[in-house]
Design a protein around this motif. Sequence first.
Motif, mmCIF file in Angstrom:
data_model
loop_
_atom_site.group_PDB
_atom_site.id
_atom_site.type_symbol
_atom_site.label_atom_id
_atom_site.label_comp_id
_atom_site.label_asym_id
_atom_site.label_seq_id
_atom_site.Cartn_x
_atom_site.Cartn_y
_atom_site.Cartn_z
ATOM 1 N N LEU A 96 -19.679 12.923 15.541
ATOM 2 C CA LEU A 96 -20.757 13.013 14.556
ATOM 3 C C LEU A 96 -21.959 13.766 15.110
ATOM 4 C CD1 LEU A 96 -20.656 9.444 12.956
ATOM 5 C CD2 LEU A 96 -19.884 11.599 11.953
ATOM 6 N N VAL A 97 -22.277 13.527 16.384
ATOM 7 C CA VAL A 97 -23.391 14.244 17.012
ATOM 8 C C VAL A 97 -23.102 15.740 17.063
ATOM 9 C CG1 VAL A 97 -24.649 14.577 19.164
ATOM 10 C CG2 VAL A 97 -24.203 12.271 18.338
ATOM 11 N N ILE A 98 -21.886 16.087 17.458
ATOM 12 C CA ILE A 98 -21.526 17.502 17.548
ATOM 13 C C ILE A 98 -21.487 18.140 16.165
ATOM 14 C CG2 ILE A 98 -19.712 19.104 18.258
ATOM 15 C CD1 ILE A 98 -19.001 17.216 20.492
ATOM 16 N N SER A 99 -21.027 17.391 15.170
ATOM 17 C CA SER A 99 -20.924 17.956 13.819
ATOM 18 C C SER A 99 -22.288 18.319 13.247
ATOM 19 C CB SER A 99 -20.216 16.974 12.893
ATOM 20 O OG SER A 99 -20.960 15.773 12.752
ATOM 21 N N MET A 129 -24.575 19.732 14.816
ATOM 22 C CA MET A 129 -24.944 21.045 15.346
ATOM 23 C C MET A 129 -24.415 22.166 14.482
ATOM 24 S SD MET A 129 -24.097 20.152 19.349
ATOM 25 C CE MET A 129 -24.234 21.869 19.835
ATOM 26 N N MET A 130 -23.403 21.891 13.667
ATOM 27 C CA MET A 130 -22.814 22.915 12.806
ATOM 28 C C MET A 130 -23.558 23.071 11.492
ATOM 29 S SD MET A 130 -18.825 21.864 13.361
ATOM 30 C CE MET A 130 -18.181 21.543 15.024
ATOM 31 N N LEU A 131 -24.526 22.197 11.225
ATOM 32 C CA LEU A 131 -25.253 22.236 9.958
ATOM 33 C C LEU A 131 -26.470 23.148 10.093
ATOM 34 C CD1 LEU A 131 -25.260 20.919 7.119
ATOM 35 C CD2 LEU A 131 -26.884 19.246 8.020
ATOM 36 N N PRO A 132 -26.523 24.254 9.357
ATOM 37 C CA PRO A 132 -27.692 25.150 9.468
ATOM 38 C C PRO A 132 -28.953 24.459 8.980
ATOM 39 C CG PRO A 132 -25.830 26.228 8.366
ATOM 40 C CD PRO A 132 -25.499 24.774 8.452
ATOM 41 N N PRO A 133 -30.083 24.708 9.623
ATOM 42 C CA PRO A 133 -31.326 24.045 9.178
ATOM 43 C C PRO A 133 -31.756 24.464 7.782
ATOM 44 C CG PRO A 133 -31.771 25.715 10.852
ATOM 45 C CD PRO A 133 -30.291 25.563 10.802
ATOM 46 N N GLN A 134 -31.333 25.656 7.333
ATOM 47 C CA GLN A 134 -31.716 26.115 6.000
ATOM 48 C C GLN A 134 -31.113 25.249 4.894
ATOM 49 O OE1 GLN A 134 -30.569 28.016 8.424
ATOM 50 N NE2 GLN A 134 -32.257 29.400 8.921
ATOM 51 N N VAL A 135 -30.035 24.518 5.218
ATOM 52 C CA VAL A 135 -29.372 23.700 4.208
ATOM 53 C C VAL A 135 -30.237 22.498 3.820
ATOM 54 C CG1 VAL A 135 -27.331 22.280 3.752
ATOM 55 C CG2 VAL A 135 -27.084 24.446 4.966
ATOM 56 N N VAL A 136 -30.936 21.937 4.791
ATOM 57 C CA VAL A 136 -31.707 20.711 4.536
ATOM 58 C C VAL A 136 -33.201 20.981 4.441
ATOM 59 C CG1 VAL A 136 -29.977 19.274 5.662
ATOM 60 C CG2 VAL A 136 -31.829 20.248 7.015
ATOM 61 N N VAL A 137 -33.624 22.229 4.451
ATOM 62 C CA VAL A 137 -35.059 22.506 4.501
ATOM 63 C C VAL A 137 -35.760 22.067 3.212
ATOM 64 C CG1 VAL A 137 -34.763 24.879 3.659
ATOM 65 C CG2 VAL A 137 -36.773 24.274 5.018
ATOM 66 N N ILE A 138 -35.106 22.220 2.067
ATOM 67 C CA ILE A 138 -35.754 21.853 0.802
ATOM 68 C C ILE A 138 -35.913 20.336 0.671
ATOM 69 C CG2 ILE A 138 -35.552 21.916 -1.709
ATOM 70 C CD1 ILE A 138 -34.345 24.683 -1.466
ATOM 71 N N ALA A 148 -29.256 16.995 18.614
ATOM 72 C CA ALA A 148 -27.809 16.995 18.870
ATOM 73 C C ALA A 148 -27.449 17.843 20.083
ATOM 74 C CB ALA A 148 -27.062 17.497 17.630
ATOM 75 N N TYR A 149 -28.037 19.033 20.183
ATOM 76 C CA TYR A 149 -27.695 19.907 21.304
ATOM 77 C C TYR A 149 -28.152 19.303 22.629
ATOM 78 C CZ TYR A 149 -27.516 24.004 24.310
ATOM 79 O OH TYR A 149 -27.257 24.860 25.349
ATOM 80 N N SER A 150 -29.334 18.716 22.662
ATOM 81 C CA SER A 150 -29.831 18.101 23.891
ATOM 82 C C SER A 150 -28.982 16.902 24.291
ATOM 83 C CB SER A 150 -31.291 17.678 23.712
ATOM 84 O OG SER A 150 -32.108 18.790 23.371
ATOM 85 N N ILE A 151 -28.580 16.101 23.315
ATOM 86 C CA ILE A 151 -27.724 14.953 23.612
ATOM 87 C C ILE A 151 -26.390 15.411 24.183
ATOM 88 C CG2 ILE A 151 -26.445 13.042 22.564
ATOM 89 C CD1 ILE A 151 -28.777 12.748 20.589
ATOM 90 N N PHE A 152 -25.799 16.416 23.567
ATOM 91 C CA PHE A 152 -24.511 16.922 24.044
ATOM 92 C C PHE A 152 -24.624 17.491 25.453
ATOM 93 C CE2 PHE A 152 -21.747 20.662 24.521
ATOM 94 C CZ PHE A 152 -20.515 20.040 24.485
ATOM 95 N N LEU A 153 -25.671 18.267 25.706
ATOM 96 C CA LEU A 153 -25.837 18.876 27.024
ATOM 97 C C LEU A 153 -26.060 17.823 28.101
ATOM 98 C CD1 LEU A 153 -25.960 21.798 28.169
ATOM 99 C CD2 LEU A 153 -28.444 21.606 28.088
ATOM 100 N N LEU A 154 -26.896 16.831 27.818
ATOM 101 C CA LEU A 154 -27.150 15.778 28.791
ATOM 102 C C LEU A 154 -25.920 14.893 28.994
ATOM 103 C CD1 LEU A 154 -30.783 14.579 28.041
ATOM 104 C CD2 LEU A 154 -29.919 15.538 30.164
ATOM 105 N N ARG A 155 -25.192 14.631 27.936
ATOM 106 C CA ARG A 155 -23.989 13.824 28.073
ATOM 107 C C ARG A 155 -22.985 14.502 28.987
ATOM 108 N NH1 ARG A 155 -18.308 14.401 26.189
ATOM 109 N NH2 ARG A 155 -17.475 12.264 26.160
ATOM 110 N N GLN A 156 -22.820 15.808 28.842
ATOM 111 C CA GLN A 156 -21.905 16.534 29.714
ATOM 112 C C GLN A 156 -22.374 16.488 31.168
ATOM 113 O OE1 GLN A 156 -19.513 16.504 27.268
ATOM 114 N NE2 GLN A 156 -18.799 18.217 28.479
ATOM 115 N N PHE A 157 -23.673 16.526 31.386
ATOM 116 C CA PHE A 157 -24.186 16.463 32.756
ATOM 117 C C PHE A 157 -24.017 15.061 33.339
ATOM 118 C CE2 PHE A 157 -27.300 15.967 36.077
ATOM 119 C CZ PHE A 157 -27.229 17.171 36.754
#
Length: 300
Positions: free
Chosen positions: A132-135, A137-146, A174-183
């Motif tokens: 769910l966290v990774i998914s 990251m696939m959502l463009p910010p323009q989709v939820v901006v309105i 999401a990206y920060s969580i994923f990167l830190l989790r991998q580390f």
Amino acid sequence: MTTTLSAPSTPAPTRTTGRGPAARARRTRILHWIAVHAVGVAAALFFVLPFVFVFLTSVMGDDQAMSGELWPTRWHWSNYLTVFRTPGFLDWWRNSLMYAGLGTLFTVCSAVPVAYALAKFRFRGRRTAMILVISTMMLPPQVVVIPMYLVWAQQLHLSGSLWPLIIPMAFGDAYSIFLLRQFLLTIPREYIESAKVDGCGELRTLLRIVVPMARPGIAAVALFQFFSCWNDYFGPQIYAAQNPASWTLSYGLESFKSAHSVNWNLTMAATLLVMAPVILVFFFAQKAFVEGVTLTGVKG
């Protein structure tokens, strides 16, 4: 009859012609060194020359900046002072520092506990939570901006400020969580188990053991977030466009460029002042940044 004994003849010394295997290997190493460094110098010039052009143009006079000359005849250092005296420029600096600083702090403080739980805890649904966290990251910010703008502007009445951009960072990225989790996966579990044997709880283990060992990964996440906030143009345009007092440098630079469209020296000086903090931060933190990025993702 007497026999004359002649001394044994010694072989004549061979002359080194420079064509032996050792000489050829030495020439190969020299040519390889020259080729590698030539490519490195060419790549360095490719990245450095645009900054040199921006700097040289920023210290030119008004007339020379519009000409085709590349080297300033007179060095106008007062161009930087003129930029700083532009109404609102210091406010843009303050807003950018607040946005980037608080955004980075909130992101790190919220991402570290979540990444630690996903990396070291064993619970049902852990893999689903990571998916769910990774998914997200696939959502463009323009989709939820309105819908997000309607919530912040009509329900919470925070339009015209940067808080709609800063507050969400306190709930994780999401990206920060994923990167830190991998580390954090690269940290041996034995250290954590030893801390628990000594009586440390989860929070104390995280603060005393995990965080010091994860400093390179945290530094990489912090730098990524700082650069993202500092260079963000889309967010301030959506939420702070109607209030010039809340503009950031990235958004205010567009207004400065429009007001000084014929003063390329002032525009380049303002551009260099906007880029300078990012360059300095990366220059002083590049060791931790490279180490964090290199060690991230060793384990899956």
